[in-house]
Design an enzyme around this catalytic site. Structure first.
Site, PDB file in Angstrom:
ATOM      1  N   CYS A 108       3.779  25.889  -5.523  1.00 35.37           N
ATOM      2  CA  CYS A 108       2.777  26.461  -6.427  1.00 35.37           C
ATOM      3  C   CYS A 108       1.475  26.772  -5.695  1.00 35.37           C
ATOM      4  CB  CYS A 108       2.508  25.520  -7.606  1.00 35.37           C
ATOM      5  SG  CYS A 108       3.765  25.692  -8.889  1.00 35.37           S
ATOM      6  N   HIS A 109       0.940  25.762  -4.994  1.00 32.84           N
ATOM      7  CA  HIS A 109      -0.435  25.913  -4.513  1.00 32.84           C
ATOM      8  C   HIS A 109      -0.589  26.589  -3.159  1.00 32.84           C
ATOM      9  CE1 HIS A 109      -2.116  23.974  -7.962  1.00 32.84           C
ATOM     10  NE2 HIS A 109      -1.338  22.927  -7.802  1.00 32.84           N
ATOM     11  N   CYS A 116       4.633  20.671  -4.377  1.00 32.22           N
ATOM     12  CA  CYS A 116       3.237  21.081  -4.573  1.00 32.22           C
ATOM     13  C   CYS A 116       3.009  22.416  -3.852  1.00 32.22           C
ATOM     14  CB  CYS A 116       2.267  20.072  -3.962  1.00 32.22           C
ATOM     15  SG  CYS A 116       2.627  18.331  -4.244  1.00 32.22           S
ATOM     16  N   CYS A 176     -15.145  -3.089  -4.140  1.00 33.89           N
ATOM     17  CA  CYS A 176     -16.482  -3.686  -4.205  1.00 33.89           C
ATOM     18  C   CYS A 176     -16.686  -4.407  -5.525  1.00 33.89           C
ATOM     19  CB  CYS A 176     -17.572  -2.633  -4.015  1.00 33.89           C
ATOM     20  SG  CYS A 176     -18.075  -2.441  -2.296  1.00 33.89           S
ATOM     21  N   HIS A 192     -26.556  -1.825  -1.963  1.00 38.72           N
ATOM     22  CA  HIS A 192     -26.548  -0.492  -1.342  1.00 38.72           C
ATOM     23  C   HIS A 192     -27.849   0.277  -1.469  1.00 38.72           C
ATOM     24  CE1 HIS A 192     -22.293  -0.532  -0.350  1.00 38.72           C
ATOM     25  NE2 HIS A 192     -21.997  -0.937  -1.571  1.00 38.72           N
ATOM     26  N   ARG A 209      -5.262  14.662 -12.675  1.00 40.75           N
ATOM     27  CA  ARG A 209      -4.857  16.070 -12.488  1.00 40.75           C
ATOM     28  C   ARG A 209      -3.469  16.146 -11.831  1.00 40.75           C
ATOM     29  NH1 ARG A 209      -4.576  21.092 -14.217  1.00 40.75           N
ATOM     30  NH2 ARG A 209      -2.419  20.801 -13.591  1.00 40.75           N
ATOM     31  N   CYS A 225     -24.561  -2.769  -7.747  1.00 39.73           N
ATOM     32  CA  CYS A 225     -24.290  -1.925  -6.573  1.00 39.73           C
ATOM     33  C   CYS A 225     -25.606  -1.732  -5.816  1.00 39.73           C
ATOM     34  CB  CYS A 225     -23.758  -0.552  -6.983  1.00 39.73           C
ATOM     35  SG  CYS A 225     -22.495  -0.539  -8.271  1.00 39.73           S
ATOM     36  N   CYS A 284       0.436  17.721 -12.852  1.00 43.99           N
ATOM     37  CA  CYS A 284       1.282  18.572 -12.003  1.00 43.99           C
ATOM     38  C   CYS A 284       2.667  17.950 -11.844  1.00 43.99           C
ATOM     39  CB  CYS A 284       0.618  18.806 -10.654  1.00 43.99           C
ATOM     40  SG  CYS A 284      -0.837  19.887 -10.766  1.00 43.99           S
TER      41      CYS A 284
HETATM   42  C1  HEC Z   1       4.571  24.464 -11.282  1.00 50.99           C
HETATM   43  C2  HEC Z   1       3.432  24.702 -10.462  1.00 50.99           C
HETATM   44  C3  HEC Z   1       2.674  23.494  -9.934  1.00 50.99           C
HETATM   45  C4  HEC Z   1       3.135  22.502  -9.106  1.00 50.99           C
HETATM   46  C5  HEC Z   1       4.560  22.298  -8.595  1.00 50.99           C
HETATM   47  C6  HEC Z   1       2.001  21.682  -8.793  1.00 50.99           C
HETATM   48  N1  HEC Z   1       0.887  22.147  -9.424  1.00 50.99           N
HETATM   49 FE1  HEC Z   1      -0.990  21.495  -9.157  1.00 50.99          FE
HETATM   50  N2  HEC Z   1      -1.653  22.805 -10.564  1.00 50.99           N
HETATM   51  C7  HEC Z   1      -0.882  23.711 -11.229  1.00 50.99           C
HETATM   52  C8  HEC Z   1      -1.676  24.402 -12.214  1.00 50.99           C
HETATM   53  C9  HEC Z   1      -1.220  25.482 -13.173  1.00 50.99           C
HETATM   54  C10 HEC Z   1      -2.982  23.857 -12.097  1.00 50.99           C
HETATM   55  C11 HEC Z   1      -4.197  24.241 -12.948  1.00 50.99           C
HETATM   56  C12 HEC Z   1      -4.804  25.495 -12.429  1.00 50.99           C
HETATM   57  C13 HEC Z   1      -5.382  25.259 -11.069  1.00 50.99           C
HETATM   58  O1  HEC Z   1      -6.483  24.697 -10.970  1.00 50.99           O
HETATM   59  O2  HEC Z   1      -4.680  25.552 -10.065  1.00 50.99           O
HETATM   60  C14 HEC Z   1      -2.931  22.885 -11.023  1.00 50.99           C
HETATM   61  C15 HEC Z   1      -4.033  22.198 -10.562  1.00 50.99           C
HETATM   62  C16 HEC Z   1      -4.024  21.342  -9.463  1.00 50.99           C
HETATM   63  C17 HEC Z   1      -5.197  20.757  -8.867  1.00 50.99           C
HETATM   64  C18 HEC Z   1      -6.620  20.948  -9.339  1.00 50.99           C
HETATM   65  C19 HEC Z   1      -7.316  22.115  -8.711  1.00 50.99           C
HETATM   66  C20 HEC Z   1      -8.721  22.280  -9.201  1.00 50.99           C
HETATM   67  O3  HEC Z   1      -9.451  23.077  -8.594  1.00 50.99           O
HETATM   68  O4  HEC Z   1      -9.130  21.624 -10.159  1.00 50.99           O
HETATM   69  C21 HEC Z   1      -4.762  19.956  -7.849  1.00 50.99           C
HETATM   70  C22 HEC Z   1      -5.631  19.108  -6.949  1.00 50.99           C
HETATM   71  C23 HEC Z   1      -3.321  20.047  -7.814  1.00 50.99           C
HETATM   72  N3  HEC Z   1      -2.907  20.918  -8.791  1.00 50.99           N
HETATM   73  C24 HEC Z   1      -2.522  19.356  -6.943  1.00 50.99           C
HETATM   74  C25 HEC Z   1      -1.129  19.375  -6.976  1.00 50.99           C
HETATM   75  C26 HEC Z   1      -0.280  18.498  -6.203  1.00 50.99           C
HETATM   76  C27 HEC Z   1      -0.775  17.430  -5.247  1.00 50.99           C
HETATM   77  C28 HEC Z   1       1.004  18.833  -6.502  1.00 50.99           C
HETATM   78  C29 HEC Z   1       2.272  18.178  -6.029  1.00 50.99           C
HETATM   79  C30 HEC Z   1       2.408  16.796  -6.386  1.00 50.99           C
HETATM   80  C31 HEC Z   1       0.946  19.927  -7.458  1.00 50.99           C
HETATM   81  N4  HEC Z   1      -0.355  20.209  -7.750  1.00 50.99           N
HETATM   82  C32 HEC Z   1       2.059  20.585  -7.972  1.00 50.99           C
HETATM   83  C33 HEC Z   1       0.433  23.993 -10.981  1.00 50.99           C
HETATM   84  C34 HEC Z   1       1.259  23.243 -10.145  1.00 50.99           C
HETATM   85  C1  HEC Z   2     -22.504  -7.950  -2.492  1.00 52.18           C
HETATM   86  C2  HEC Z   2     -22.764  -6.651  -1.887  1.00 52.18           C
HETATM   87  C3  HEC Z   2     -22.068  -5.448  -2.470  1.00 52.18           C
HETATM   88  C4  HEC Z   2     -22.013  -5.049  -3.777  1.00 52.18           C
HETATM   89  C5  HEC Z   2     -22.536  -5.764  -5.009  1.00 52.18           C
HETATM   90  C6  HEC Z   2     -21.356  -3.754  -3.775  1.00 52.18           C
HETATM   91  N1  HEC Z   2     -21.012  -3.409  -2.513  1.00 52.18           N
HETATM   92 FE1  HEC Z   2     -20.162  -1.656  -1.955  1.00 52.18          FE
HETATM   93  N2  HEC Z   2     -20.049  -2.320  -0.044  1.00 52.18           N
HETATM   94  C7  HEC Z   2     -20.553  -3.522   0.417  1.00 52.18           C
HETATM   95  C8  HEC Z   2     -20.258  -3.646   1.827  1.00 52.18           C
HETATM   96  C9  HEC Z   2     -20.632  -4.810   2.728  1.00 52.18           C
HETATM   97  C10 HEC Z   2     -19.576  -2.467   2.196  1.00 52.18           C
HETATM   98  C11 HEC Z   2     -19.034  -2.116   3.588  1.00 52.18           C
HETATM   99  C12 HEC Z   2     -17.543  -2.168   3.591  1.00 52.18           C
HETATM  100  C13 HEC Z   2     -16.942  -3.555   3.505  1.00 52.18           C
HETATM  101  O1  HEC Z   2     -16.804  -4.178   4.540  1.00 52.18           O
HETATM  102  O2  HEC Z   2     -16.574  -3.988   2.404  1.00 52.18           O
HETATM  103  C14 HEC Z   2     -19.464  -1.672   0.992  1.00 52.18           C
HETATM  104  C15 HEC Z   2     -18.888  -0.398   0.942  1.00 52.18           C
HETATM  105  C16 HEC Z   2     -18.965   0.457  -0.140  1.00 52.18           C
HETATM  106  C17 HEC Z   2     -18.564   1.847  -0.123  1.00 52.18           C
HETATM  107  C18 HEC Z   2     -18.021   2.611   1.064  1.00 52.18           C
HETATM  108  C19 HEC Z   2     -19.166   3.108   1.903  1.00 52.18           C
HETATM  109  C20 HEC Z   2     -18.726   3.891   3.132  1.00 52.18           C
HETATM  110  O3  HEC Z   2     -19.630   4.278   3.893  1.00 52.18           O
HETATM  111  O4  HEC Z   2     -17.534   4.121   3.332  1.00 52.18           O
HETATM  112  C21 HEC Z   2     -18.780   2.343  -1.380  1.00 52.18           C
HETATM  113  C22 HEC Z   2     -18.513   3.759  -1.858  1.00 52.18           C
HETATM  114  C23 HEC Z   2     -19.310   1.257  -2.172  1.00 52.18           C
HETATM  115  N3  HEC Z   2     -19.405   0.149  -1.384  1.00 52.18           N
HETATM  116  C24 HEC Z   2     -19.638   1.367  -3.503  1.00 52.18           C
HETATM  117  C25 HEC Z   2     -20.065   0.290  -4.279  1.00 52.18           C
HETATM  118  C26 HEC Z   2     -20.284   0.379  -5.696  1.00 52.18           C
HETATM  119  C27 HEC Z   2     -20.098   1.620  -6.548  1.00 52.18           C
HETATM  120  C28 HEC Z   2     -20.695  -0.849  -6.103  1.00 52.18           C
HETATM  121  C29 HEC Z   2     -20.996  -1.328  -7.498  1.00 52.18           C
HETATM  122  C30 HEC Z   2     -19.886  -1.216  -8.434  1.00 52.18           C
HETATM  123  C31 HEC Z   2     -20.738  -1.703  -4.916  1.00 52.18           C
HETATM  124  N4  HEC Z   2     -20.349  -0.961  -3.838  1.00 52.18           N
HETATM  125  C32 HEC Z   2     -21.126  -3.021  -4.926  1.00 52.18           C
HETATM  126  C33 HEC Z   2     -21.253  -4.450  -0.322  1.00 52.18           C
HETATM  127  C34 HEC Z   2     -21.429  -4.407  -1.679  1.00 52.18           C
END
Ligand code: HEC
Ligand code: HEC
Length: 273
Positions: free
Chosen positions: A192-193, A189, A126, A93, A230, A89, A234
């Site tokens: 709950c949230h 989602c 990449c 980069h 995560r 990378c 949920c």
């Molecule tokens: C039944 C209730 C419930 C529903 C429905 C639910 N979640 Fe959650 N979710 C939780 C609980 C409990 C946690 C753990 C505590 C927290 O961080 O909110 C959590 C955690 C999360 C977190 C992490 C927050 C953090 O700070 O780490 C994300 C992101 C999330 N939920 C997204 C979603 C999404 C997207 C959906 C729908 C697809 C969804 N949840 C549906 C209960 C729910």
């Molecule tokens: C051979 C060159 C090359 C290598 C090796 C490479 N990248 Fe990239 N990467 C690029 C180029 C060029 C872009 C610009 C987007 C595109 O056109 O693919 C990019 C884009 C990205 C982006 C998005 C940057 C943005 O501004 O949105 C991320 C994150 C990234 N690379 C991570 C990685 C990581 C992690 C690795 C190693 C596992 C890696 N790259 C290896 C060439 C490389």
């Protein structure tokens, strides 16, 4: 006042919990063309604020934050030459610090590939096309470590994804998925949230469900985990099948989550119970 559906109460009863306080929030539009957030921007809170004091300290003191082990591992992988192309990378980069600010924009639409990328699918891209290395599995330590390393470079910077132009369709898709009731428990989602954050659900306090600290270290997992992992819990908690990692639905939901977390600071690697 938002009304809570009867299935929600059934669900609460099922889990033997009480949602005691009055529910519902007033919703105000910002401007006519800015989408309306389910929680007013002024009430937006990072998940950090719902954690215990000891977890907050664990997250904020980077010398004890267990997620930093993955960030350090990410730095090693960053510099390692891999794949048929034999490039690291770093070769393309430069130092990881060059990724500062990048994570704040993700998920982002990639015009060249005509698709939405999360930070993880971008890194996978990449790896497979630039390094020509074998793909890293979604929840593999290598991908988590690289994602954590890249996201950590934006620590403290505000989340600011684009939802206009070519990203608009995915955003709208994510928004409707977020509101859609799914699973045997027929819940969304948002129920709950957005309508019940701050309430206790078994041993946990339901947060606003923001993704600004991912990948993060969860004590229950004993390791770092992705936002997808995560969300999977949920989905399972309402007895529904989660979308596959990297699928359009998954990325659309992540984009919606990033938009509703707009302005919150990137906290990777966060710490959760
Ligand atoms: C039944 C209730 C419930 C529903 C429905 C639910 N979640 Fe959650 N979710 C939780 C609980 C409990 C946690 C753990 C505590 C927290 O961080 O909110 C959590 C955690 C999360 C977190 C992490 C927050 C953090 O700070 O780490 C994300 C992101 C999330 N939920 C997204 C979603 C999404 C997207 C959906 C729908 C697809 C969804 N949840 C549906 C209960 C729910
Ligand atoms: C051979 C060159 C090359 C290598 C090796 C490479 N990248 Fe990239 N990467 C690029 C180029 C060029 C872009 C610009 C987007 C595109 O056109 O693919 C990019 C884009 C990205 C982006 C998005 C940057 C943005 O501004 O949105 C991320 C994150 C990234 N690379 C991570 C990685 C990581 C992690 C690795 C190693 C596992 C890696 N790259 C290896 C060439 C490389």
């Amino acid at each position: 006042m938002a009304r809570v559906s009867s299935s929600f109460w059934k669900f609460s009863a099922l889990l033997g919990i009480g949602w005691l306080t009055t529910l519902g929030l007033s919703r105000t539009a910002i401007t006519a063309d800015e989408p309306k957030p389910g929680i007013p921007w002024s009430q937006q809170k990072s998940g950090l604020e719902f954690q215990s004091k000891s977890n907050r300290e664990r997250q904020e003191d980077l010398t004890v934050n267990p997620g930093m082990l993955w960030v350090d591992q990410g730095a090693e992988i960053w510099a390692r030459r891999e794949g048929v192309a034999g490039k690291s990378c770093q070769d393309c980069h430069g130092e990881p610090e060059r990724m500062k600010g990048v994570a704040t924009r993700y998920p982002a639409f990639d015009a060249r590939m005509n698709r939405l990328h999360s930070l993880e699918t971008r890194i996978q891209e990449c790896r497979s096309t630039r390094q020509q290395a074998s793909p890293a599995a979604p929840d593999s330590d290598a991908l988590l470590a690289l994602s954590a390393l890249v996201a950590h470079q934006s620590l403290g910077m505000p989340v600011s994804p684009r939802i206009d132009g070519p990203a608009k369709a995915s955003f709208e898709r994510g928004r409707s998925l977020y509101q859609m009731r799914v699973g045997q428990l027929n819940m969304s989602c948002a129920q709950c949230h957005e309508q019940n954050w701050g309430q206790r659900l078994r041993t946990e306090t339901v947060s606003q469900g923001h993704g600004n600290g991912y990948p993060l270290y969860r004590l229950e997992w004993q390791k770092l985990g992705s936002l997808h992992r995560r969300m999977r819990s949920c989905f399972y908690s309402v007895r529904s099948e989660p979308p596959e990692h990297g699928s359009e639905e998954h990325l659309a939901l992540e984009l919606y989550l990033a938009w509703r977390a707009k302005g919150l600071k990137v906290e990777t690697p966060a710490v959760r119970r």
